[in-house]
Design a protein around this motif. Structure first.
Motif, PDB file in Angstrom:
ATOM      1  N   GLY A  27       0.816  -1.206   0.000  1.00 26.89           N
ATOM      2  CA  GLY A  27       0.000   0.000   0.000  1.00 26.89           C
ATOM      3  C   GLY A  27       0.847   1.251   0.000  1.00 26.89           C
ATOM      4  O   GLY A  27       1.594   1.495   0.938  1.00 26.89           O
ATOM      5  N   GLN A  58      -2.270   4.592  -1.166  1.00 22.85           N
ATOM      6  CA  GLN A  58      -2.008   4.906   0.237  1.00 22.85           C
ATOM      7  C   GLN A  58      -3.260   5.393   0.967  1.00 22.85           C
ATOM      8  O   GLN A  58      -3.427   5.147   2.157  1.00 22.85           O
ATOM      9  CB  GLN A  58      -0.908   5.957   0.338  1.00 22.85           C
ATOM     10  CG  GLN A  58      -0.481   6.279   1.747  1.00 22.85           C
ATOM     11  CD  GLN A  58       0.686   7.246   1.772  1.00 22.85           C
ATOM     12  OE1 GLN A  58       1.156   7.705   0.741  1.00 22.85           O
ATOM     13  NE2 GLN A  58       1.150   7.563   2.950  1.00 22.85           N
ATOM     14  N   VAL A  75       2.882  -1.139   4.098  1.00 26.52           N
ATOM     15  CA  VAL A  75       2.167   0.097   3.805  1.00 26.52           C
ATOM     16  C   VAL A  75       3.020   1.292   4.191  1.00 26.52           C
ATOM     17  O   VAL A  75       3.815   1.220   5.124  1.00 26.52           O
ATOM     18  CB  VAL A  75       0.792   0.172   4.526  1.00 26.52           C
ATOM     19  CG1 VAL A  75      -0.141  -0.928   4.053  1.00 26.52           C
ATOM     20  CG2 VAL A  75       0.949   0.130   6.020  1.00 26.52           C
ATOM     21  N   LEU A  90      -4.443  -3.242   9.695  1.00 28.36           N
ATOM     22  CA  LEU A  90      -3.237  -3.953   9.268  1.00 28.36           C
ATOM     23  C   LEU A  90      -3.014  -5.196  10.128  1.00 28.36           C
ATOM     24  O   LEU A  90      -2.722  -6.273   9.605  1.00 28.36           O
ATOM     25  CB  LEU A  90      -2.026  -3.019   9.346  1.00 28.36           C
ATOM     26  CG  LEU A  90      -0.704  -3.574   8.867  1.00 28.36           C
ATOM     27  CD1 LEU A  90      -0.771  -3.925   7.380  1.00 28.36           C
ATOM     28  CD2 LEU A  90       0.413  -2.577   9.124  1.00 28.36           C
TER      29      LEU A  90
END
Length: 102
Positions: A27, A58, A75, A90
């Protein structure tokens, strides 16, 4: 005052992968940089395998992903306003995760 002890895992999560082709979520806006984080990430030892990589922007929410959907997620660091939400999702969707400043 009682403080709960943190959960400690002594074995690497990557050593417990059950999928032949690990699913990875990347990400962020700079995909080549995110791909570099996969260098050296453990792979299964026997037989052919490939990473199944999914890229997201993002700013895209992680809310729609299911629990433990990914073996690894990388990410880019979220804004202060989104930090708690991103970390919560996450840890829910990935067995391993990395938040990077790249």
């Amino acid at each position: 005052m009682n403080h709960p002890r943190p959960l400690v895992r002594l074995t690497p999560l990557a050593g417990q992968l059950s999928r032949r082709n690990p699913k990875i979520l990347l990400g962020g806006s700079h995909q080549p940089t995110l791909l570099r984080y996969l260098d050296g990430w453990p792979r299964r030892q026997s037989g052919p395998h490939a990473f199944l990589i999914q890229f997201i922007d993002q700013q895209q929410s992680l809310e729609h992903f299911t629990n433990d959907q990914f073996d690894l997620a990388v990410v880019q660091a979220p804004s202060a306003e989104r930090r708690d939400e991103v970390i919560r999702h996450l840890t829910r969707i990935a067995r391993q995760g990395l938040i990077t400043r790249s």
